[in-house]
Design a protein around this motif. Structure first.
Motif, short mmCIF file in Angstrom:
data_model
loop_
_atom_site.label_atom_id
_atom_site.label_comp_id
_atom_site.label_asym_id
_atom_site.label_seq_id
_atom_site.Cartn_x
_atom_site.Cartn_y
_atom_site.Cartn_z
N GLN A 103 0.83 -1.21 0.00
CA GLN A 103 0.00 0.00 0.00
C GLN A 103 0.87 1.26 0.00
OE1 GLN A 103 -3.67 0.33 0.08
NE2 GLN A 103 -2.78 2.25 -0.65
N ALA A 104 1.91 1.23 0.82
CA ALA A 104 2.81 2.39 0.89
C ALA A 104 3.54 2.61 -0.42
CB ALA A 104 3.80 2.19 2.04
N TYR A 105 3.87 1.52 -1.10
CA TYR A 105 4.58 1.64 -2.38
C TYR A 105 3.67 2.27 -3.44
CZ TYR A 105 7.33 0.42 -6.49
OH TYR A 105 8.06 0.48 -7.65
N GLN A 106 2.40 1.87 -3.48
CA GLN A 106 1.46 2.48 -4.41
C GLN A 106 1.35 3.98 -4.15
OE1 GLN A 106 -2.31 0.55 -5.27
NE2 GLN A 106 -1.55 -1.37 -4.42
N ASP A 107 1.25 4.35 -2.87
CA ASP A 107 1.17 5.77 -2.53
C ASP A 107 2.43 6.52 -2.96
OD1 ASP A 107 -1.30 5.28 -1.39
OD2 ASP A 107 -0.52 5.09 0.65
N LEU A 108 3.58 5.86 -2.82
CA LEU A 108 4.84 6.49 -3.22
C LEU A 108 4.87 6.75 -4.72
CD1 LEU A 108 7.76 7.39 -2.51
CD2 LEU A 108 8.46 5.00 -2.86
N LEU A 131 2.38 7.28 -6.70
CA LEU A 131 1.48 8.36 -7.03
C LEU A 131 2.05 9.72 -6.62
CD1 LEU A 131 -1.94 6.79 -6.00
CD2 LEU A 131 -1.06 7.11 -8.31
N ALA A 132 2.87 9.71 -5.57
CA ALA A 132 3.40 10.97 -5.04
C ALA A 132 4.69 11.41 -5.72
CB ALA A 132 3.63 10.83 -3.53
N CYS A 153 2.28 -2.52 -10.63
CA CYS A 153 1.97 -1.15 -10.22
C CYS A 153 2.82 -0.15 -11.00
CB CYS A 153 2.22 -0.98 -8.72
SG CYS A 153 1.00 -1.79 -7.67
N TRP A 158 -1.41 7.08 -14.37
CA TRP A 158 -1.13 7.02 -12.94
C TRP A 158 -2.15 7.71 -12.07
CZ3 TRP A 158 1.48 11.18 -9.96
CH2 TRP A 158 1.49 12.39 -10.64
N ASP A 159 -3.14 8.40 -12.63
CA ASP A 159 -4.19 8.97 -11.79
C ASP A 159 -5.48 9.09 -12.59
OD1 ASP A 159 -3.88 11.17 -13.41
OD2 ASP A 159 -2.74 12.31 -11.94
N ARG A 194 -5.40 -2.54 -4.55
CA ARG A 194 -5.57 -2.02 -3.19
C ARG A 194 -6.49 -2.92 -2.36
NH1 ARG A 194 -3.97 3.25 -2.21
NH2 ARG A 194 -3.20 4.40 -4.03
#
Length: 268
Positions: free
Chosen positions: A90-95, A97-98, A154, A162-163, A178
């Motif tokens: 989950q943290a990697y997906q957020d990374l 996107l950021a 991912c 990506w979004d 997710r």
């Protein structure tokens, strides 16, 4: 007047700028003059820090890998086994996107593996990430193979769309990833108990187990009887690239066995 930067601070600034530039045009297409301009230093100064463009590229990918390791460590804090992997995923997906630069640089590093020195560095980075995931999660090899496979999926999805503003068609796939990560976290205790008992989940076939063993040999640097003789001469490299860095400085180190690349390039 702002305080003068130390050499280490300036080096870090150059590496961060290199991540941004290399993420767009890769090793071959990036000019060191653009990196120097972004930082506000001269090219001669840049080459005093990094003798070649290749060295700077390797430093950039090492720094990006360190960021991923830090994200994994923070996400897995207080967790173990499948629960740790789910949180890391989950943290990697957020990374992704950021930080678009980090994503693109990962893709560029694989594209640059035609260069033997870069290939060696990338192999070392991936082995360290693999070992780090094992160390902080303790998850079985099959689970770690699936974790890394999902991570590459991912990467692909994030690169193509990506979004929601860029490509809404990929959003259901991201949501599935997710959702499955959340389900894994909910059933982590059961999965860990099965792994401890030596039970293979029904979805895991004999082929998948063999494939997991193959990935372990590649990323873990494990030699099999059939390959032991051919890998004996590579044992030194395996030992050095399979070690988990104990601090940020060691994770950001540049290989020193690049004597053939110490000449300043003329095609910058």
């Amino acid at each position: 007047m702002s305080p003068r930067m130390s050499a280490d601070e300036r080096r870090d600034q150059v590496v961060r700028a290199a991540v941004t530039e290399f993420s767009v045009r890769g090793l071959e297409g990036t000019s060191t003059s653009d990196i120097a301009k972004r930082v506000g230093v001269s090219q001669p100064y840049l080459f005093r820090l990094f003798p070649t463009k290749r060295d700077l590229f390797i430093a950039a990918l090492e720094d990006s890998a360190r960021q991923v390791q830090e994200v994994f460590t923070k996400a897995a804090d207080g967790k173990y086994g499948h629960a740790a992997l789910a949180a890391m995923g989950q943290a990697y997906q957020d990374l992704l996107l950021a930080d678009r630069d980090l994503l693109n640089l990962q893709l560029q590093q694989f594209a640059a593996c035609h260069d033997p020195e870069v290939q060696k560095a990338v192999r070392g980075v991936m082995r360290r990430l693999w070992q780090h995931a094992e160390n902080i999660s303790g998850a079985p090899v099959e689970a770690r193979v699936e974790f890394f496979a999902r991570g590459m999926l991912c990467n692909t999805i994030a690169a193509m769309g990506w979004d929601t503003e860029r490509d809404q068609e990929w959003q259901p796939v991201l949501e599935v990833l997710r959702h499955e990560a959340a389900e894994t976290a909910d059933s982590a205790a059961e999965l860990d108990a099965q792994a401890a008992a030596g039970c293979v989940p029904p979805a895991d076939s004999a082929f998948n187990s063999a494939y997991a063993a193959y990935v372990e040999r590649v990323l873990g640097g494990v030699a099999t009887p059939s390959t032991a003789a051919s890998t004996e001469t590579a044992s030194t490299e395996t030992a050095s690239t399979n070690a988990v860095p104990t601090n940020a400085a060691s994770a950001n180190a540049i290989p020193t066995d690049t004597a053939s690349t110490t000449t300043v390039p003329t095609d910058n």
